[in-house]
Design an enzyme around this catalytic site. Structure first.
Site, PDB file in Angstrom:
ATOM      1  N   LYS A 285       0.879  -1.293   0.059  1.00  0.00           N
ATOM      2  CA  LYS A 285      -0.087  -0.048  -0.050  1.00  0.00           C
ATOM      3  C   LYS A 285       0.886   1.313   0.085  1.00  0.00           C
ATOM      4  CE  LYS A 285      -3.850  -2.412   2.275  1.00  0.00           C
ATOM      5  NZ  LYS A 285      -4.644  -2.727   3.502  1.00  0.00           N
TER       6      LYS A 285
ATOM      7  N   GLN B 225      -4.558  -1.495   9.711  1.00  0.00           N
ATOM      8  CA  GLN B 225      -4.361  -2.726   9.150  1.00  0.00           C
ATOM      9  C   GLN B 225      -5.229  -4.057  10.221  1.00  0.00           C
ATOM     10  OE1 GLN B 225      -3.238  -3.486   5.940  1.00  0.00           O
ATOM     11  NE2 GLN B 225      -4.028  -5.698   6.473  1.00  0.00           N
TER      12      GLN B 225
ATOM     13  N   ASP C 260     -11.139   2.973   4.151  1.00  0.00           N
ATOM     14  CA  ASP C 260     -11.197   1.502   4.036  1.00  0.00           C
ATOM     15  C   ASP C 260     -12.775   1.108   3.959  1.00  0.00           C
ATOM     16  OD1 ASP C 260      -9.186  -0.288   3.787  1.00  0.00           O
ATOM     17  OD2 ASP C 260      -8.727  -0.388   5.744  1.00  0.00           O
TER      18      ASP C 260
END
Ligand code: NDP
Length: 292
Positions: A52, A96, A119
């Protein structure tokens, strides 16, 4: 059979984002900034976060990786989240997953400012998405929609079967494909581990989205001729003949199903690369929405 090439499409999307970043710079503005919080040093999570961050560099975004010790307390992590919410130089950030067991994942995800929740896991974003309002759409289903749209895969009036009802893939893609508009207007069935006679459903579906995480679960005898197959599954399967000691398998027995399919995504190189591209897209949107 047409391959829905996520590697190629994600590169195209990144090139489009890159051009937009160049325009932002030319206008003398600050470039989008994505932060990623990683707790502990789980190998797979490190790999995901690493790619990422690399992708941010590639498109010209600023990125910050915040690494925290495995034994950080929930309170200390929530303080970090609050700092990120307040930091005006950060447009969006991700935490994460999975988090260590002593941390309540739900509490942490709820603490993220929905305006920075790139997200798309916060209930505010999920609710907005379900109501057809502007929202951060979780990156994996967003990537699937992009693939269907860009390859002009017919979805309107088609029967779409989604296998898997997780909050990050199965549930949101079932909502998105039932909504009005491009890559939508499908008649959606959502299947899960309690579904009875799954094969009778897969056999009549025009589009099958596999998101359960069981390698090569969908076989040729389970689908009809001309089916569109989206394979979200990513499972590491031990393979001593491979230098890494494993190979990545999807939820679809690719070769035999591809022989019957009109469109199909490969694994790797299908949905996976799209996920990161859409995270970047959400970060760009975050900057635009939060500015206006
Ligand atoms: P979850 O484990 O959260 O959910 C799996 C779903 O599959 C559940 O709804 C479960 O049903 C259902 N299921 C399990 N067994 C069966 C069965 N035999 N028949 C029908 N349904 C079944 O998975 P995720 O959605 O998080 O991930 C799914 C896969 O996608 C994984 O391989 C994951 O690695 C991959 N993935 C890939 C991404 C990408 O970028 N390409 C991103 C995210 C995930 P129930 O709810 O009843 O338990």
């Amino acid at each position: 059979m047409k391959l829905l090439d996520g590697k190629k499409t994600s590169t195209e999307i990144k090139e489009e984002i890159k051009l937009k970043v160049t325009a932002i710079k030319t206008a003398g503005e600050r470039v989008p900034h994505l932060a990623a919080v990683l707790v502990g040093d789980d190998g797979a999570s490190l790999t995901y976060v690493g790619s990422k961050v690399r992708s941010c560099k590639y498109v010209g975004f600023e990125s910050t990786l915040i690494r925290l010790e495995e034994d950080i307390t929930e309170e200390a992590l929530l303080l970090k989240i609050d700092e990120l919410n307040q930091n005006e130089n950060i447009d969006g950030y991700i935490v994460q997953l999975p988090l260590p067991k002593h941390i309540n994942e739900e509490r942490v995800l709820l603490a993220i400012d929905p305006k920075k929740d790139v997200d798309g896991f916060h209930p505010a974003n999920f609710g907005r998405m379900a109501l057809d309002l502007d929202a951060f759409i979780p990156a994996t289903p967003f990537g699937i929609i992009q693939l269907l749209e860009r390859y002009e895969v017919p979805t309107s009036g088609k029967h779409c079967l989604v296998v898997g009802r997780s909050h990050i893939v199965g549930r949101p893609i079932s909502i998105l494909m039932s909504q009005k508009g491009p890559a939508g207007d499908a008649t959606v069935t959502l299947a899960h581990s309690r579904t009875q006679n799954l094969k009778s459903l897969t056999k009549q579906a025009d589009i099958v989205v596999m998101a359960l995480g069981i390698p090569e679960f969908l076989t040729a005898d389970m689908v009809k001729e001309g089916v569109t197959v989206i394979d979200v599954g990513i499972t590491r399967v031990a393979d001593e003949s491979h230098p890494k000691g494993y190979v990545i398998k999807g939820d679809v027995a690719f070769d035999e199903v591809a022989a019957k399919a009109n469109y199909i995504t490969p694994v790797p190189g299908g949905v996976g690369p799209m996920t990161i591209a859409m995270l970047l897209q959400n970060t760009l949107l975050a900057k635009q929405w939060n500015q206006s």
